[in-house]
Motif scaffolding. Structure first.
Motif, short mmCIF file in Angstrom:
data_model
loop_
_atom_site.label_atom_id
_atom_site.label_comp_id
_atom_site.label_asym_id
_atom_site.label_seq_id
_atom_site.Cartn_x
_atom_site.Cartn_y
_atom_site.Cartn_z
N ASP A 1 8.10 5.54 4.83
CA ASP A 1 6.97 5.26 3.93
C ASP A 1 5.80 4.63 4.68
OD1 ASP A 1 8.44 6.25 1.87
OD2 ASP A 1 8.80 4.33 0.88
N GLU A 2 6.11 3.73 5.61
CA GLU A 2 5.04 3.07 6.36
C GLU A 2 4.32 4.06 7.29
OE1 GLU A 2 3.87 -0.18 6.37
OE2 GLU A 2 5.11 -0.60 4.64
N ASN B 1 0.79 -1.24 0.00
CA ASN B 1 0.00 0.00 0.00
C ASN B 1 0.83 1.29 0.00
OD1 ASN B 1 -2.68 -0.85 -0.36
ND2 ASN B 1 -2.90 -1.40 1.80
N PRO B 2 1.89 1.39 0.80
CA PRO B 2 2.67 2.64 0.75
C PRO B 2 3.27 2.91 -0.63
CG PRO B 2 3.27 1.35 2.69
CD PRO B 2 2.39 0.48 1.84
N LEU C 1 3.91 7.21 6.90
CA LEU C 1 3.03 8.07 6.09
C LEU C 1 1.73 7.36 5.76
CD1 LEU C 1 5.54 9.75 3.60
CD2 LEU C 1 4.13 10.90 5.32
N TRP C 2 1.83 6.12 5.33
CA TRP C 2 0.63 5.36 4.96
C TRP C 2 -0.26 5.08 6.17
CZ3 TRP C 2 -3.48 3.92 2.83
CH2 TRP C 2 -4.08 2.68 3.06
N LEU D 1 0.40 4.10 -2.84
CA LEU D 1 -0.07 5.44 -2.42
C LEU D 1 0.84 6.52 -3.00
CD1 LEU D 1 -2.18 6.94 -0.64
CD2 LEU D 1 -0.44 6.99 1.16
N ARG D 2 2.13 6.26 -2.96
CA ARG D 2 3.11 7.20 -3.51
C ARG D 2 2.84 7.43 -5.00
NH1 ARG D 2 7.88 9.19 -1.57
NH2 ARG D 2 7.77 8.03 0.38
#
Lengths: 373, 373
Positions: free
Chosen positions: B338-339, A282-283, B341-342, A286-287
């Motif tokens: 990254d994690e 998912n991350p 942020l998600w 999402l990016r």
């Protein structure tokens, strides 16, 4: 303690132990069919199917084999429960809330709007009596359900216009199924059932104003960011989404105990592995989505409050009409409250701090403290 | 995709496949010893040990048996790695960060201060390359590590006085071990290593000002609320705590593949089951602790920021001194960012809403919307 543990963890095997083949027949082979509610394009969900089949074969020296079928190959995606109940196939991979039209009690296995998050659902299912209570209910459908995967909290969907207050929900035409659609209808929206492949043109033409699917990894493949750029969080109607493998009870009773254990253990492994895979993918997606124009938004507080109230009102209605729903709901709702309080303490305060650091503050190479106070 | 999946999930089996017994010897029996770093009083952590042993026996028709030993029965709790490395026992249940004094790289398997939360750690370990990178590092210690349990984010401990700002950390005498103690020392505190049973008298007499243990369920048994009532969140030094089963590599190579699969699958199942058990038990214990006088507090923002900076500075120092640390750290730190942020998007916005409802608002029977805006 040990005896209680045994009973607890042996929940499913225990239910049907009386009917189990009396002795382990060395070398006996089983070839079962496992049909899924999901297409192969939902690679992570469908991947749980494949992982379980592979692991069961590994654990049994290939003597217990599950042949996997995608939605529609032998059974339509939304008829998996019926196919298992009727013994058309031995096993189904499905989201139990798909069958909430038969009885809203089905939803407890997957999620209810403003229900439990992923870890809370695991706690309730495995240690809070959820699995036993639910399988009691399922007896009337001749099958047993074993937890086997999860998407985590889903996203709240793609919108052509911003949602600035609860008034913007009224008259909204939105592609959304299941219990979430029922709640949105209570709030004045018009939920629509549209199959995955037909959502994009409907959204592009403006036949619908919004559409929800799953989360970044699955959504990204459908390209909604090009035509409905406001991407909302959270998907409060699917704040976790536990998936199950359901087995016909007569077929289950023919399995040697060792193979029952192999199947259950493989499902439980897949539960953590599939969640981890979504959390990995998912991350990354999402990016890409944000780079491709998606505008991230969080639902305004008044929308969340109105939806929360509508959900609880709906649950009360269901509890008054369906005794099976009422029975589980009474313990579940206290569980939900206690879990939310605890998660707000340690997990919540840690996640809030990390989330507040933003995209640069979390980069420890700079050793920079957070900018926001 | 399938081939990649296979390689990924076969990670551990793959590492040592070449040395595996060539054919599955039907009926061959294995009796191994499994020693734990934990006493039986830590029933949930030690329970993972027992669950894995029970499941492995069930999956192999009792032909692969693991005999479990608590800390100190045959090996002291903090010497489990050495015992597995030297083949004194075949398997150990331990927290890998106990060995960070040998090399700080050990910490990545368990947690680092301000590192990954439970689900992020699962994602990194199983799908983000963590398991492979870590087992490369472990080769020098003649063992392989398989993820098998987690406590989730721990609590920040018990304090005789309130912590109102970062100045209150200076000169604090606190019972805390591991990397968390190193960070607190950088902030001016004096970390102390005190065994579980000796903490209460030290805290009562004022020999120490504060002590951390695990979370509500394990802390409640020790009664700290009677003598140091301020109970802080979060335990930023143990924002998840992944535990492992480590196996001596030569012993592993003697196992038939089917038994390797049984062991790995049982560990993975225990990973989700143990987390679910803590998530079930912690809310119950928290309620008792608060009723017993515990005052819940969250660390002030300036404490969190200073601790976050001190942690990142420490990581930079370790990276400059230990090439093994640097190698994992470079990818891990981007993964962490990254994690975070998600998780701030879907999970975060949902959990924040549910957490804001308080102890009555979450009770849906009243259908009450939240009071706080």
């Amino acid at each position: 303690m040990k005896r209680r543990e045994f009973i607890k963890h042996g929940g499913i095997a225990g239910v049907l132990a009386a009917g189990t083949a009396p002795a382990f027949a060395q070398g006996q082979e089983f070839r079962w069919r496992m049909t899924s509610s999901f297409p192969k394009s939902l690679d992570t969900l469908y991947g749980a199917n494949e992982q379980v089949a592979k692991r069961v074969a590994e654990l049994t020296n290939n003597k217990f084999q599950l042949r996997t079928f995608a939605a529609g190959e032998i059974v339509p995606g939304l008829q998996v429960l019926d196919a298992v109940q009727n013994a058309t196939v031995e096993v189904g991979q499905t989201a139990m809330y798909y069958y909430f039209g038969k009885n809203p009690t089905f939803s407890f296995a997957t999620c209810l709007p403003f229900g439990l998050n992923n870890r809370q659902q695991n706690a309730w299912w495995h240690h809070g009596g959820g699995e036993q209570a639910y399988n009691e209910f399922l007896k009337a459908y001749n099958c047993v359900a074993i937890a086997g995967y999860n998407t985590g909290c889903q996203m709240g969907g793609w919108y052509r216009k911003e949602i600035k207050s609860v008034a913007d929900i009224k008259n909204l035409k939105m592609r959304i199924g299941g219990p979430g659609g029922v709640i949105l209808a209570r709030m004045g929206a018009t939920p629509q059932q549209i199959a995955g492949g037909d959502i994009y043109p409907a959204l592009e033409k403006g036949t619908i104003d919004a559409a929800e699917w799953v989360g970044p990894h699955d959504d990204e493949k459908l390209g909604f960011n090009k035509i409905a750029k406001f991407y909302y969080a959270p998907g409060w109607w699917e704040c976790n989404s536990m998936g199950h493998f359901i087995v016909n009870d007569k077929a289950w009773a023919t399995l040697p105990k060792e193979y029952q254990h192999a199947f259950i253990t493989a499902c439980h492994e897949s539960n953590v592995m599939t969640m981890a895979k979504y959390d990995h993918l998912n991350p990354i997606a999402l990016r890409k989505l944000v780079a491709g124009g998606a505008q991230l938004r969080v639902f305004p507080r008044d929308v969340m409050q109105a939806a929360y109230k509508a959900s609880n009102d709906q649950f009360d209605e269901w509890a008054s009409k369906f005794p099976e729903f009422k029975k589980i709901y009474e313990t579940w709702t206290k569980y939900r409250s206690d879990e939310a309080l605890w998660f707000n303490v340690a997990e919540g305060s840690f996640d809030r701090f990390m989330g507040s650091l933003g995209s640069t503050g979390a980069a420890p190479a700079k050793g920079a403290p957070a900018k926001k106070a």
